[in-house]
Design an enzyme around this catalytic site. Structure first.
Site, PDB file in Angstrom:
ATOM      1  N   HIS A  29      48.206  27.490  34.695  1.00 30.50           N
ATOM      2  CA  HIS A  29      47.369  26.363  34.298  1.00 30.50           C
ATOM      3  C   HIS A  29      47.069  25.454  35.485  1.00 30.50           C
ATOM      4  CE1 HIS A  29      48.531  26.697  29.769  1.00 30.50           C
ATOM      5  NE2 HIS A  29      47.584  27.529  30.132  1.00 30.50           N
ATOM      6  N   GLU A  47      38.459  49.972  34.854  1.00 28.21           N
ATOM      7  CA  GLU A  47      39.550  49.228  35.475  1.00 28.21           C
ATOM      8  C   GLU A  47      40.785  50.075  35.738  1.00 28.21           C
ATOM      9  OE1 GLU A  47      39.656  44.931  33.695  1.00 28.21           O
ATOM     10  OE2 GLU A  47      39.186  46.313  32.057  1.00 28.21           O
ATOM     11  N   ASP A  60      41.756  44.665  38.279  1.00 23.93           N
ATOM     12  CA  ASP A  60      42.726  45.599  37.707  1.00 23.93           C
ATOM     13  C   ASP A  60      42.617  46.987  38.320  1.00 23.93           C
ATOM     14  OD1 ASP A  60      44.421  44.262  35.910  1.00 23.93           O
ATOM     15  OD2 ASP A  60      42.811  44.079  34.448  1.00 23.93           O
ATOM     16  N   CYS A 115      32.275  43.253  38.549  1.00 23.72           N
ATOM     17  CA  CYS A 115      32.518  41.890  38.074  1.00 23.72           C
ATOM     18  C   CYS A 115      33.863  41.316  38.509  1.00 23.72           C
ATOM     19  CB  CYS A 115      32.407  41.823  36.554  1.00 23.72           C
ATOM     20  SG  CYS A 115      33.660  42.766  35.675  1.00 23.72           S
TER      21      CYS A 115
END
Length: 585
Positions: A191, A433, A457, A504
């Site tokens: 976070h 991925e 990934d 992406c």
């Protein structure tokens, strides 16, 4: 001069003085209360919890006003954690059974939970420990009084250096004084990392031993692009980085001119340049930065930043807003990528031993059909408001894809029976991925309308390197020949079957790789919105022939170091202001 390598989480470079934030945990001595006084302690606990929840609500509203919706939803997550009956019940039981003060029970229960998280092999748990300390300090403050944070002493511009930072600390940074931060712990999905990007300040995490070496007032350079902190930089390094900063400022101003221009190579080849988003409101940022639409909407953030599973209607409203803001431009919705480092592990009764190789992404959805169908219904309903594509993540074999498509068709039939409008011709795609998907891409070509290579990934699974683990971060490289071969094969096979393919992952936004990706045959790139102008600048400065020659040369090397050195040299010739020749040490 000492160089500390870490994980870059927010781009930019800053030269400043160190401010060491070493707020220590308040140690509460164990003290028993007289028999019959347990109820009074329970009342104190309830009062403190109520006050803490009110604090969090106020901070959520403040964060939404100052930092935006993404940062604000983190405090909604905190509210959900603090209201969790399982946590509150254990604290209350400790007060009654051990006849102790409320503050000692709070401290011990949070410390026990933190130790469990720290002991987990999965870095997702370790990056959430700062959230637990944040909540513990908040409740204790209401029980025993204010603990004055060292941040209150910060009265001039500086770079924060800390072992770790809690979201509350990051959200309450005096913005005029905090120029950047660097921590020993943490990962890109924490976070605190999200707050760094919201504050738009350079940040590096996972530097391991920086706080042991740094002292207040020490000169430091934070390079949020390369993931490096340089303590006591020498004159030569200071001069070099000062030059980089000036170049970056001038370069940023020149990029503004590209906003309304197309992403077209010098020989006239059009490249679709899209943005990656986590929330619908970010569509505006993509378009403002000159993007042609959204190539990746990471929908799991709706789940991760909520204290409950988003309902079908809540999801529908978010997806519909996307369509409206996009105004007919490209919009790709990825289904939930839950599991592994996501909140599902935290909320699970029995967390998985190795979640990155476990029940993650499409596997998780296929084993949680009600959740999956609710999302697909919301997505399909939103297609009535504008053109959208649906994409499945982390597909590793054809049967997974076929099962997902079958469920999608079932949902379509349900909507038709109910008379609910949706676009029956919605395009369906998948992320590439995993090595298995890349190797078997020819089989998938018969099943989908488009591909998107998720380099984050793909690199992780190809090289067997946890991308959130600072200890092996040196081994995580998109320039590894094995990764390049897989990407080349995907692009070549997709072209043979006339299937569009995009990239992406974070690699797509790194301008050192732009020419390589174009040379491999990719004609669609989806990047972080702020990177759109930089990538567009490269695209408009090169021709496809040059890119193809570069790709052939890069793919001939047998080590990632050779590839990186070559790409950096070529990028410097095209955009010297962006590459600057900086090295990660």
């Amino acid at each position: 001069m000492e160089i500390f390598k870490g994980i870059p989480v927010s781009s930019g470079v800053v030269i400043a003085r160190v401010f060491v934030l070493d707020d220590v945990h308040v140690r509460i001595p164990k003290r028993q209360v007289p028999a019959g006084a347990e109820q009074a302690e329970q009342v104190r606990l309830e009062t403190a919890l109520k006050a803490s929840l009110e604090d969090l609500d106020a901070m959520r509203r403040h964060a939404e006003e100052e930092l935006g919706a993404e940062a604000a939803k983190i405090f909604a997550f905190h509210q959900g954690m603090l209201a969790d009956p399982s946590l509150v019940k254990l604290i209350a039981e400790r007060i009654t059974k051990e006849r102790v003060t409320a503050e000692w029970a709070v401290q011990e229960q949070f410390r026990l939970l933190a130790k469990r998280f720290e002991a987990m092999a999965d870095p997702a748990f370790r990056t959430k420990v700062d959230d637990l300390w944040d909540l513990e300090r908040r409740v204790l403050r209401h029980l025993i009084g204010e603990h004055r944070s060292a941040l209150s002493r910060l009265d001039q511009p500086a770079v924060i250096v800390a072992s770790d930072l809690t979201p509350s600390q990051a959200a309450t940074f005096p913005r005029s004084h905090v120029l950047g931060f660097c921590t020993d712990l943490g990962g890109p999905t924490s976070h605190t990392a999200i707050f760094a990007r919201a504050l738009d300040i350079p940040a590096v995490v996972g530097c391991e031993t920086l706080t042991q070496a740094a002292e207040d007032g020490d000169p430091i350079i934070i390079d949020g692009d390369r993931g490096v902190a340089i303590l006591h930089p020498d004159e030569k390094t200071l001069e070099e980085y000062s030059g980089y900063i000036k170049e970056a400022q001038a370069f940023a101003l020149s990029l503004a001119e590209l906003k309304d221009l197309g992403a077209v190579t010098t020989d006239g080849v059009e490249i679709e340049l899209l943005g990656n988003i986590e929330f619908a409101s970010e569509v505006r940022s993509v378009l403002e930065d000159g993007g042609a639409g959204v190539g990746l909407f990471r929908t799991e953030f709706l789940w991760l930043t909520s204290d409950h599973e988003p309902t079908e209607q809540e999801q529908f409203e978010e997806y519909r807003l996307c369509a409206e803001l996009a105004g007919g431009k490209t919009m790709v919705l990825r289904t939930f990528d839950l599991g592994a480092d996501k909140a599902t592990q935290e909320r699970a009764g029995t967390p998985e031993r190795n979640p990155f190789l476990g029940l993650r992404s499409i596997r998780y959805c296929l084993q949680n059909l009600p959740l999956f169908k609710r999302q697909l219904r919301a997505m399909l309903r939103a297609t009535a408001s504008g053109p959208m594509k649906i994409m499945f993540p982390l597909v590793s074999n054809v049967m997974e894809l076929r099962q997902a498509k079958m469920i999608l068709r079932d949902v379509m039939e349900d909507l038709e029976d109910e008379g609910i409008a949706f676009d029956r011709e919605t395009k369906i795609g998948m992320m590439v991925e995993t090595p298995s998907a890349a190797i078997m891409v020819h089989s998938f070509c018969r099943e989908v309308d488009f591909f998107s290579i998720g380099t984050n990934d793909l690199i992780q699974y190809t090289l067997a390197v946890d991308r959130t683990n600072e200890r092996v971060s040196k081994l995580y490289s998109g320039a590894d020949p094995a990764v390049l071969r897989l990407m080349k094969e995907v692009a070549r096979t997709a072209k043979r079957f006339n299937i569009p393919v995009s990239c992406c992952g974070e690699l797509a936004g790194d301008t050192q790789y732009t020419m390589l990706l174009l040379g491999l045959g990719l004609r669609t790139l989806s990047v972080t919105p702020s990177r759109i102008p930089y990538v567009k600048r490269v695209i408009r400065s090169v021709d496809i022939g040059k890119c193809e020659r570069l790709a052939r040369t890069a793919c001939s090397f047998d080590s990632d170091r050779q590839v990186i050195a070559y790409l950096r040299d070529q990028a410097r010739k095209v955009i010297p202001e962006e590459s600057g020749g900086r090295s990660a040490g």
